[in-house]
Design an enzyme around this catalytic site. Sequence first.
Site, PDB file in Angstrom:
ATOM      1  N   GLN A  13      57.519  42.196  36.863  1.00 52.07           N
ATOM      2  CA  GLN A  13      56.309  42.156  37.180  1.00 52.07           C
ATOM      3  C   GLN A  13      55.742  42.091  38.542  1.00 52.07           C
ATOM      4  OE1 GLN A  13      54.711  39.093  34.530  1.00 52.07           O
ATOM      5  NE2 GLN A  13      55.624  40.023  32.725  1.00 52.07           N
TER       6      GLN A  13
ATOM      7  N   HIS B 288      55.280  36.554  35.714  1.00 55.36           N
ATOM      8  CA  HIS B 288      54.205  35.806  35.876  1.00 55.36           C
ATOM      9  C   HIS B 288      53.729  35.394  37.346  1.00 55.36           C
ATOM     10  CE1 HIS B 288      54.952  34.039  31.574  1.00 55.36           C
ATOM     11  NE2 HIS B 288      54.922  35.353  31.543  1.00 55.36           N
TER      12      HIS B 288
ATOM     13  N   TYR C  64      43.463  23.560  32.620  1.00 54.49           N
ATOM     14  CA  TYR C  64      43.399  24.666  31.578  1.00 54.49           C
ATOM     15  C   TYR C  64      44.279  24.562  30.551  1.00 54.49           C
ATOM     16  CZ  TYR C  64      38.796  26.043  33.896  1.00 54.49           C
ATOM     17  OH  TYR C  64      37.692  26.121  34.381  1.00 54.49           O
TER      18      TYR C  64
END
Length: 362
Positions: free
Chosen positions: A83, A148, A250
Site C-alpha cells: 500500500q 496502513h 478514537y
Amino acid sequence: MRNSIPIILSVGFACAAQAGPIETNAGTLQAVSVVDGLETPWAFDFLPDGTILITERDGALIAVRDGQRWQVNGLPRVYSDGQGGLLDILVPDDFATNREIFLTYARKQGLFGAGTAVFRARLSDDGRSLKDGKTIFEMTRGSGGGVHFGSRLVEAPDGTLYVTVGDRGDGEKAQNLALHNGSVLRITRDGAAPANNPFVGTGGAQPQIWSYGHRNPQGAALDGSGQLWTVEHGARGGDEVNKITPGMNYGWPVISYGVNYNGSKIGEGTRKDGMTQPEHYWDPSIAPSGMTFYDGKVADWRGDAFVGSLKFNMISRLSGDPLREVERIEGPETQRVRDVAQGLDGALWFLSVYNGALYRLE
C-alpha cells in the site's frame, strides 16, 4: 484546491469518452472518462488553470492539460511496497501566489522500516518539474511491511495541514502518544507542530498529533463549516466515519465494530469510557478511500459526503445529522474507487484503480 467554491472554466479533457448512464437519486448521470491509461492511481487535484495532477502509487506524478499529458520531475525517492508509494497530493488555496504543492509518500526508514512523510515543493512555471523540494515531516520510525500508511492531506481553514497516518499494521502503537502511528496530525507548512495543538507540552507525546486511536484513515475532508472528517478501514467490518475533535482517542484497537480477519474479537468491545464513537460505520466493510463534501451542480447532493469504496465498486453518499449512508452510486466505471473530489467545474470526479482512469460525473 479541494472544497473550494466551484468555478466554471474550460478544461482541456484528455481522452474524454462518453460512457453508459449511471442511475442516481438525483437523476441519470454519465461518467465521462477524462484521463485513462493510469497505473495504480492514488489521488488527484486541480491547479487554478484547470491542469489536473494525478499521483500513481509506484512513484509518478502525471499532469494533464489541453489534451496533453506529461510526467512531472523532481519527486522524492518513494518506497513502493504494498500500500506504500506516492500517495496524496494537495494544491493549497494560495497556489497562485507561490506555486507550492504538497505530497505524501512512503519513505524508507532504516534497513527494513518505512513511514508516511510529507513533501513540499514549488511547481515550475511550465508545470514540468518540482523545485526546492523538501520532506517537511516524516512519522516516527515506521514498521516493516507495506500496509496502513493512511496518508490523506487536507488544508485547514487557517492554512495548516491535516495529515492522516495509519497504524502501519501495528495496532497497539495507535494508543501510544509517543508515536505517530494511527493518528491525525496537524502541522504547519514547514512541518512543525502549531503551538495550539492538543498535546504540545504534554510530556512524551508527539506534538503534531491532533487525534489518535485510528487504524488506517485513507479519506479525509472538511465539511462546509470547516469541520474535519475522516473515513478509515476497519478489520473485518467496522469501517468508520469519524468527526475529528482535537485531543480525542478514537479507540483502535481497544474498541471496534469489526472483528479480526480470523473471526476473533478485537479489543474490549464496541465502547469504552474516554474513547470516541464513530459517527457511522459499515459492516460488512466497504474498504473506504477518498472523501469529499459536495456543494456543486447537483442541488440534491449539496452538503452531502461522498466516499469511494475499494471493495464494493461504488461511491457511497452520506447525508443527514448524524451522517448516514443514503445511496450507493455504481456502474462499470466505479470499480475500486480510490479518490473522490469536487472539480473546479462543480462536478463530482473520481479515480478508479481497476480501470486506471479519472472520471467526471455529469
